[in-house]
Design a protein around this motif. Structure first.
Motif, PDB file in Angstrom:
ATOM      1  N   GLY A  32      42.300  47.126  11.187  1.00 15.74           N
ATOM      2  CA  GLY A  32      42.808  46.666  10.037  1.00 15.74           C
ATOM      3  C   GLY A  32      43.389  45.988   9.414  1.00 15.74           C
ATOM      4  O   GLY A  32      43.797  45.683   7.949  1.00 15.74           O
ATOM      5  N   ALA A  33      41.117  45.021   9.785  1.00 13.95           N
ATOM      6  CA  ALA A  33      41.582  43.998   8.829  1.00 13.95           C
ATOM      7  C   ALA A  33      40.648  44.273   7.847  1.00 13.95           C
ATOM      8  O   ALA A  33      39.411  44.673   7.701  1.00 13.95           O
ATOM      9  N   THR A  34      40.460  42.802   6.749  1.00 15.73           N
ATOM     10  CA  THR A  34      39.623  43.605   5.903  1.00 15.73           C
ATOM     11  C   THR A  34      38.180  42.518   6.441  1.00 15.73           C
ATOM     12  O   THR A  34      38.446  41.665   6.323  1.00 15.73           O
ATOM     13  N   ILE A  35      37.386  43.134   6.268  1.00 12.75           N
ATOM     14  CA  ILE A  35      35.494  42.479   6.689  1.00 12.75           C
ATOM     15  C   ILE A  35      34.940  42.178   5.539  1.00 12.75           C
ATOM     16  O   ILE A  35      35.220  42.644   4.016  1.00 12.75           O
ATOM     17  N   PRO A  81      40.057  48.375   5.530  1.00 15.57           N
ATOM     18  CA  PRO A  81      40.476  49.909   5.844  1.00 15.57           C
ATOM     19  C   PRO A  81      40.692  51.216   5.299  1.00 15.57           C
ATOM     20  O   PRO A  81      41.492  51.246   4.312  1.00 15.57           O
ATOM     21  N   ALA A  82      40.116  52.529   5.289  1.00 20.84           N
ATOM     22  CA  ALA A  82      40.286  53.387   4.368  1.00 20.84           C
ATOM     23  C   ALA A  82      42.145  54.570   5.884  1.00 20.84           C
ATOM     24  O   ALA A  82      41.910  54.461   6.229  1.00 20.84           O
ATOM     25  N   GLN A  83      42.693  53.697   4.600  1.00 21.44           N
ATOM     26  CA  GLN A  83      44.209  54.459   5.827  1.00 21.44           C
ATOM     27  C   GLN A  83      44.339  55.468   5.674  1.00 21.44           C
ATOM     28  O   GLN A  83      44.734  55.971   6.565  1.00 21.44           O
ATOM     29  N   TYR A 125      40.439  57.120  13.728  1.00 19.68           N
ATOM     30  CA  TYR A 125      39.745  55.710  14.164  1.00 19.68           C
ATOM     31  C   TYR A 125      40.850  55.295  15.484  1.00 19.68           C
ATOM     32  O   TYR A 125      40.564  54.794  16.850  1.00 19.68           O
ATOM     33  N   LEU A 126      41.764  55.089  15.782  1.00 19.67           N
ATOM     34  CA  LEU A 126      43.298  54.467  16.178  1.00 19.67           C
ATOM     35  C   LEU A 126      43.486  55.018  17.195  1.00 19.67           C
ATOM     36  O   LEU A 126      43.077  55.169  18.884  1.00 19.67           O
ATOM     37  N   ASP A 127      43.048  56.744  17.203  1.00 19.76           N
ATOM     38  CA  ASP A 127      42.928  57.871  17.942  1.00 19.76           C
ATOM     39  C   ASP A 127      41.636  57.881  19.496  1.00 19.76           C
ATOM     40  O   ASP A 127      42.392  57.494  21.016  1.00 19.76           O
ATOM     41  N   ALA A 128      40.910  57.125  18.738  1.00 21.35           N
ATOM     42  CA  ALA A 128      39.787  57.113  19.587  1.00 21.35           C
ATOM     43  C   ALA A 128      38.855  56.419  20.588  1.00 21.35           C
ATOM     44  O   ALA A 128      38.679  56.343  20.972  1.00 21.35           O
ATOM     45  N   TYR A 129      39.742  55.076  19.866  1.00 23.18           N
ATOM     46  CA  TYR A 129      40.286  53.908  20.486  1.00 23.18           C
ATOM     47  C   TYR A 129      41.637  54.040  21.235  1.00 23.18           C
ATOM     48  O   TYR A 129      40.803  53.755  22.602  1.00 23.18           O
ATOM     49  N   ALA A 130      42.350  54.671  21.846  1.00 30.40           N
ATOM     50  CA  ALA A 130      43.115  54.985  22.486  1.00 30.40           C
ATOM     51  C   ALA A 130      42.725  55.636  23.506  1.00 30.40           C
ATOM     52  O   ALA A 130      43.314  55.747  24.614  1.00 30.40           O
ATOM     53  N   ALA A 131      42.217  56.461  23.085  1.00 31.00           N
ATOM     54  CA  ALA A 131      41.372  57.242  24.184  1.00 31.00           C
ATOM     55  C   ALA A 131      40.271  56.317  25.157  1.00 31.00           C
ATOM     56  O   ALA A 131      40.306  56.435  26.092  1.00 31.00           O
ATOM     57  N   TRP A 132      39.648  55.883  24.508  1.00 28.92           N
ATOM     58  CA  TRP A 132      38.257  54.963  25.224  1.00 28.92           C
ATOM     59  C   TRP A 132      39.494  53.925  25.367  1.00 28.92           C
ATOM     60  O   TRP A 132      38.929  53.577  26.550  1.00 28.92           O
ATOM     61  N   LYS A 133      40.010  53.559  25.284  1.00 32.03           N
ATOM     62  CA  LYS A 133      41.171  52.634  26.556  1.00 32.03           C
ATOM     63  C   LYS A 133      41.436  52.558  27.290  1.00 32.03           C
ATOM     64  O   LYS A 133      41.968  52.309  28.589  1.00 32.03           O
TER      65      LYS A 133
END
Length: 496
Positions: free
Chosen positions: A431-434, A474-476, A482-490
């Motif tokens: 959720g950060a700007t790069i 971030p592309a809202q 992306y968050l769902d994929a991260y949750a599955a990985w975690k």
């Protein structure tokens, strides 16, 4: 007469030197030496040493090259700054001669000494005062010398970090900084003084610790002897030094709480600034004094360092073994053909040794969810890059638990940050700007010297000319996938 700032970056593979124009803030010349990777002495497995004299010779060679290339004379240099490989141990005698090769950052012989101190002194004592386990840092390395090389230990006048050694060779003056002491586990954040309780535990005389000078100040000046040897002007002030990761953050203009500096080479580092004293109770990240930490003025600025060993090395493995018929840019394009989440393929990127963020477990790299009937190498390559990002974000959650509000990530446009997929995944999960920049450690050290010499009023003026190459937001509308994929990985990680 145009004036210049000189920066040295003392790494374990080479020493780089850069000249920065005071007038326009631009780098006019850079060089590193040796051109092939500097040797590391490994007398036994797990050991890593370098001769401090070699750093001096490399610095001299790099300096001669940039001075000749830019046509700059010693009297044109207004101030000198030094960045250096962290956690090394240099022992000198009263004649300022190194008593033994330096034990550098990647040497692991002192691990048992740090673990024993953590157990004997207690978790609460160590973490509340040092903000870390004593670990494999400089103090523990010195404890190893005391026990295994008593004849050398008894000759020690002062102990130093690699940057302190180069400053001493330039000036003949021995001193250090709070930031440097903190990375060696020599600083007590609770008492705002040298960590006497740890020195007492290891049996290290407090006289071994050099005088302390501010990170940004006239720390010393170039001696007559060094001026003659290097072609510099005697009396040129040395006004800044910082370890390589704090200095990388400085180079990217990362000074304030919530700002992050990230690198993603063979291993990856996320270095964030915390505005209050804090630590991770499981010691999965390290906390040091940032370059602008100033306890005398109650200006708390701590650098929280997350290291992921399995970063670019995983991407390179994929390139060698899966996409060996294409370049990295084509490989990135291929990865982008797979959907977010790699259609269920998850990769744990931990195949480069034990990971501190996992409490020093060595999980190895593993691939999950691979279906031979529907997945291609595009899914594998994307899952590798996503796995690296997810490991970064897993560590960043620890930083957030410590009170860090992560809003902005600064990075150099290099290594994994050359991949659009890597950048967008990191922005969307965190959720950060790069923000991407073109800079390096020796240029940062030169700018730090300008701050220490008062040439720049503050860091904003020093880095006003830092060129922002790209901004990734971030592309809202896509973040949830992306968050769902991260949750599955975690979830998979937590089952490991």
């Amino acid at each position: 007469m145009e004036r210049y700032l000189l920066g040295f970056d003392v790494g374990s593979s080479s020493v780089k030197a850069s000249l920065v124009s005071v007038e326009n803030g631009k780098c006019v010349s850079s060089a590193f030496f040796p051109e092939k990777e500097a040797p590391i002495l490994a007398v036994k497995a797990g050991w890593a040493e370098q001769e401090p004299e070699s750093w001096w010779q490399y610095a001299k060679q790099a300096l001669q090259k940039i001075m000749a290339t830019a046509g700059v004379k010693g009297e044109d240099i207004a101030a000198i700054g030094i960045s250096y490989q962290m956690h090394g141990l240099v022992c000198i005698d009263k004649e300022q001669r190194a008593l033994r090769p330096a034990i550098i950052w990647c040497d692991s012989r002192a691990v048992p000494y740090g673990e024993r101190a953590f157990s004997d002194l207690g978790q609460e004592q160590c973490l509340s005062h040092l903000l870390n386990s004593p670990g494999n840092f400089t103090a523990a390395k010195l404890a190893w010398v005391k026990e295994n090389e008593p004849d050398i230990f008894n000759k020690i006048y002062k102990v130093m970090l690699p940057g302190d050694y180069i400053a001493m060779r330039l000036s003949g003056t021995v001193n250090t900084t709070v930031s440097g002491l903190s990375e060696g586990m020599f600083w007590d954040f609770k008492e705002n003084q040298v960590a006497q309780f740890l020195l007492d535990y290891y049996g290290i005389p407090s006289s071994f610790i050099p005088d302390i000078v501010p990170t940004f100040s006239e720390q010393s000046v170039v001696s007559e002897a060094a001026a003659q040897e290097l072609g510099l002007k005697a009396g040129t002030p040395i006004t800044y030094r910082g370890g390589d990761q704090p200095n990388n953050a400085l180079s990217l203009n990362v000074f304030e709480p919530g700002e992050i500096a990230a690198t993603a080479g063979t291993s990856g580092v996320v270095y964030g600034v915390l505005g209050e004293v804090g630590y991770d109770p499981l010691s999965r990240v390290n906390t040091f004094a940032h370059v602008n930490h100033n306890p005398a003025e109650a200006a708390t600025r701590l650098g929280v360092l997350l290291c992921i060993n399995g970063t670019g090395i995983l991407n390179a493995w994929m390139h060698r073994n899966v996409t060996f018929d294409m370049g990295y840019a084509e490989m990135n394009d291929l990865a982008a053909q797979a959907p977010v989440g790699s259609d269920g393929v998850c990769i744990m990127p931990f195949g480069n040794g034990a990971e501190r963020v996992l409490q020093n477990r060595e999980l190895g790299c593993s691939i999950h969810g691979l279906n031979f009937n529907k997945h291609s190498r595009a899914h594998l390559v994307r899952a590798a890059q996503e796995g690296i990002v997810f490991s970064f974000c897993y560590g960043m959650e620890i930083m957030q638990q410590m009170g860090m509000d992560i809003r902005n990530i600064h990075a150099g446009r290099a290594n994994m940050f050359l991949s659009p997929l890597f950048r967008s995944t990191l922005a969307n999960v965190s959720g950060a700007t790069i923000e991407l920049y073109e800079t390096d450690g020796s240029v940062g050290a030169a700018k730090g010297a300008g701050m220490g010499a008062g040439i720049y009023a503050d860091h904003n003026e020093a880095f006003a000319t830092l060129e922002k190459l790209q901004v990734i937001e971030p592309a809202q509308q896509e973040r949830q996938s992306y968050l769902d994929a991260y949750a599955a990985w975690k979830e998979l990680l937590q089952r490991q």
